[in-house]
Design a protein around this motif. Sequence first.
Motif, PDB file in Angstrom:
ATOM      1  N   GLY A 336       0.767  -1.246   0.000  1.00  0.00           N
ATOM      2  CA  GLY A 336       0.000   0.000   0.000  1.00  0.00           C
ATOM      3  C   GLY A 336       0.796   1.293   0.000  1.00  0.00           C
ATOM      4  O   GLY A 336       0.215   2.356   0.203  1.00  0.00           O
ATOM      5  N   GLU A 337       2.112   1.227  -0.224  1.00  0.00           N
ATOM      6  CA  GLU A 337       2.901   2.470  -0.296  1.00  0.00           C
ATOM      7  C   GLU A 337       3.169   2.792  -1.761  1.00  0.00           C
ATOM      8  O   GLU A 337       3.684   1.945  -2.491  1.00  0.00           O
ATOM      9  CB  GLU A 337       4.265   2.288   0.399  1.00  0.00           C
ATOM     10  N   ASP A 338       2.906   4.019  -2.165  1.00  0.00           N
ATOM     11  CA  ASP A 338       3.253   4.410  -3.534  1.00  0.00           C
ATOM     12  C   ASP A 338       4.764   4.348  -3.733  1.00  0.00           C
ATOM     13  O   ASP A 338       5.255   3.944  -4.783  1.00  0.00           O
ATOM     14  CB  ASP A 338       2.766   5.837  -3.816  1.00  0.00           C
ATOM     15  N   ASP A 339       5.495   4.810  -2.723  1.00  0.00           N
ATOM     16  CA  ASP A 339       6.961   4.820  -2.815  1.00  0.00           C
ATOM     17  C   ASP A 339       7.535   4.048  -1.624  1.00  0.00           C
ATOM     18  O   ASP A 339       7.945   4.631  -0.616  1.00  0.00           O
ATOM     19  CB  ASP A 339       7.474   6.271  -2.815  1.00  0.00           C
ATOM     20  N   PRO A 340       7.553   2.705  -1.736  1.00  0.00           N
ATOM     21  CA  PRO A 340       8.028   1.914  -0.591  1.00  0.00           C
ATOM     22  C   PRO A 340       9.474   2.233  -0.223  1.00  0.00           C
ATOM     23  O   PRO A 340       9.852   2.132   0.953  1.00  0.00           O
ATOM     24  CB  PRO A 340       7.895   0.461  -1.050  1.00  0.00           C
ATOM     25  N   ALA A 341      10.292   2.661  -1.201  1.00  0.00           N
ATOM     26  CA  ALA A 341      11.689   2.968  -0.875  1.00  0.00           C
ATOM     27  C   ALA A 341      11.756   4.132   0.115  1.00  0.00           C
ATOM     28  O   ALA A 341      12.566   4.113   1.055  1.00  0.00           O
ATOM     29  CB  ALA A 341      12.469   3.295  -2.151  1.00  0.00           C
ATOM     30  N   ALA A 342      10.883   5.126  -0.082  1.00  0.00           N
ATOM     31  CA  ALA A 342      10.888   6.281   0.827  1.00  0.00           C
ATOM     32  C   ALA A 342      10.439   5.844   2.223  1.00  0.00           C
ATOM     33  O   ALA A 342      11.017   6.247   3.239  1.00  0.00           O
ATOM     34  CB  ALA A 342       9.979   7.375   0.285  1.00  0.00           C
ATOM     35  N   ALA A 343       9.402   5.000   2.277  1.00  0.00           N
ATOM     36  CA  ALA A 343       8.897   4.539   3.577  1.00  0.00           C
ATOM     37  C   ALA A 343       9.959   3.706   4.307  1.00  0.00           C
ATOM     38  O   ALA A 343      10.158   3.848   5.514  1.00  0.00           O
ATOM     39  CB  ALA A 343       7.629   3.713   3.363  1.00  0.00           C
ATOM     40  N   VAL A 344      10.663   2.860   3.536  1.00  0.00           N
ATOM     41  CA  VAL A 344      11.668   1.976   4.159  1.00  0.00           C
ATOM     42  C   VAL A 344      12.872   2.800   4.635  1.00  0.00           C
ATOM     43  O   VAL A 344      13.461   2.519   5.684  1.00  0.00           O
ATOM     44  CB  VAL A 344      12.076   0.857   3.170  1.00  0.00           C
ATOM     45  N   LEU A 345      13.203   3.844   3.903  1.00  0.00           N
ATOM     46  CA  LEU A 345      14.315   4.694   4.349  1.00  0.00           C
ATOM     47  C   LEU A 345      13.923   5.437   5.632  1.00  0.00           C
ATOM     48  O   LEU A 345      14.675   5.445   6.608  1.00  0.00           O
ATOM     49  CB  LEU A 345      14.697   5.695   3.251  1.00  0.00           C
ATOM     50  N   GLU A 346      12.723   5.977   5.626  1.00  0.00           N
ATOM     51  CA  GLU A 346      12.327   6.782   6.779  1.00  0.00           C
ATOM     52  C   GLU A 346      12.111   5.918   8.023  1.00  0.00           C
ATOM     53  O   GLU A 346      12.625   6.215   9.092  1.00  0.00           O
ATOM     54  CB  GLU A 346      11.040   7.540   6.428  1.00  0.00           C
ATOM     55  N   ARG A 347      11.401   4.824   7.844  1.00  0.00           N
ATOM     56  CA  ARG A 347      10.995   4.059   9.033  1.00  0.00           C
ATOM     57  C   ARG A 347      11.904   2.862   9.304  1.00  0.00           C
ATOM     58  O   ARG A 347      11.918   2.338  10.404  1.00  0.00           O
ATOM     59  CB  ARG A 347       9.545   3.577   8.879  1.00  0.00           C
ATOM     60  N   GLY A 348      12.660   2.419   8.271  1.00  0.00           N
ATOM     61  CA  GLY A 348      13.475   1.212   8.462  1.00  0.00           C
ATOM     62  C   GLY A 348      14.966   1.454   8.354  1.00  0.00           C
ATOM     63  O   GLY A 348      15.759   0.567   8.652  1.00  0.00           O
ATOM     64  N   ARG A 383      14.170  -5.113   8.500  1.00  0.00           N
ATOM     65  CA  ARG A 383      13.834  -3.680   8.634  1.00  0.00           C
ATOM     66  C   ARG A 383      12.754  -3.263   7.632  1.00  0.00           C
ATOM     67  O   ARG A 383      11.887  -2.446   7.954  1.00  0.00           O
ATOM     68  CB  ARG A 383      15.083  -2.831   8.405  1.00  0.00           C
ATOM     69  N   MET A 384      12.827  -3.812   6.428  1.00  0.00           N
ATOM     70  CA  MET A 384      11.786  -3.491   5.429  1.00  0.00           C
ATOM     71  C   MET A 384      10.425  -3.938   5.947  1.00  0.00           C
ATOM     72  O   MET A 384       9.429  -3.212   5.844  1.00  0.00           O
ATOM     73  CB  MET A 384      12.068  -4.224   4.092  1.00  0.00           C
ATOM     74  N   ALA A 385      10.396  -5.152   6.489  1.00  0.00           N
ATOM     75  CA  ALA A 385       9.115  -5.696   6.956  1.00  0.00           C
ATOM     76  C   ALA A 385       8.560  -4.844   8.083  1.00  0.00           C
ATOM     77  O   ALA A 385       7.354  -4.513   8.098  1.00  0.00           O
ATOM     78  CB  ALA A 385       9.314  -7.135   7.424  1.00  0.00           C
TER      79      ALA A 385
END
Length: 390
Positions: A336-348, A383-385
């Motif tokens: 459900g993330e348009d940009d999973p790379a951004a979410a993984v960088l920020e949160r993971g 971390r991604m998960a």
Amino acid sequence: MIRDLTDAEARRAMPCKWGQVDADVIPAWVAEMDYALAPPIAEALADAVAHNVVGYPDFSPGGGLLGEAYAGFAQRHFGQHVDPTWVVPTVDVTAGVRVAINALSADAPVVMTLPGYPPVMNIVEACGRKRLDLVLDADAERAEIDLDQLDHLLDPARGGARTLILTNPHNPWGRVFTRAELEGIRDVVTRHGARVVADEIHAPLVLPGTDPATAPVHTPYLTLDGAADHAVAVVSASKAFNTPGLRCAQIVAGDDATRDRLRSLAAGVNESWSVLGSIAATAAYTDGDEWLAALRTRLGEQRDLLADLLARHLPEARMRPLEATYLAWLDLRAYGEDDPAAAVLERGRVRLASGEMYQPGLTGHVRLNIATSPQRLTAIVERMAAALAS
Ligand SMILES: Cc1ncc(COP(=O)(O)O)c(C=O)c1O
């Protein structure tokens, strides 16, 4: 034989991949490997520096030691006959594609397969050509080149392209195109009298298959019947041997006429390769087989580990089968993330490459570089998960 660099070593060795991220981030984006240099290359470079070999390379025409080294490598690894004089140095693969298009291709649009390697996507426009994208359907079961689409793009009455940039093995599709697939592509290309620039930088990085009888095998485009007069390959030891900073790739012609056109370019058009890059490539092609075999085994293990980790931690992730390269293409749309790379960088605190870079407008995809230690790869997926679950 494959030695993992420590974090401190990797940060010093790779100012791009490791230097551009914060200290708490694991980098898994740009295509460099977290491994120590192959000993034959390290020795050749140390010897060259000890003897002050840091001047201009030998610019005179002739395949020279590098041409002979590549010809030997191509014969041993791909069963391909290459005349050493057909090997023309260039600074890197991106530049080699530019030189080949400018020197050999009609002033007309160029077809590129997307998702594709971003700098080569940009190079088409830098050559003053329009880029026509042959786009892989993100839902396609297998990553294949659609011959009807290719036919459309090369048809003078429709797309009007005169050149295909054929990335094989493909980054980021992970595919090694079969001989039959390549013959199908060749038939469409020759029907329209078009040209091929085959970006084969990942050719040495075909990974072991589960069943050796059906394991993928790299087929150089130039080995197809009838390819020599309309194609060149652009190759480099820099991806498989992790030496992209040394600046020396090779354009491989298929016949004397193409070689002569490449050699007759005006001074300044193609003389940026470095003497140390040429020495490293010669050592890699001549003495690197044992290290390369160990690397492919390691990368095969990393790929299998990734599949296990995804099944355990990110079961909705879809990974395209990784037949070659160390760059896994992941469909994470289910999260459900348009940009999973951004979410993984920020949160993971893991830096992945966003799929959007490889195909403008594509959401939910990332490219993950697995050429690291099993420990780091495990931490990356964990971390991604965690990031995608929160
Ligand atoms: C398919 C492909 N082509 C070209 C390149 C770039 O090569 P170079 O650094 O020699 O320009 C890469 C780098 O990863 C790549 O994956």
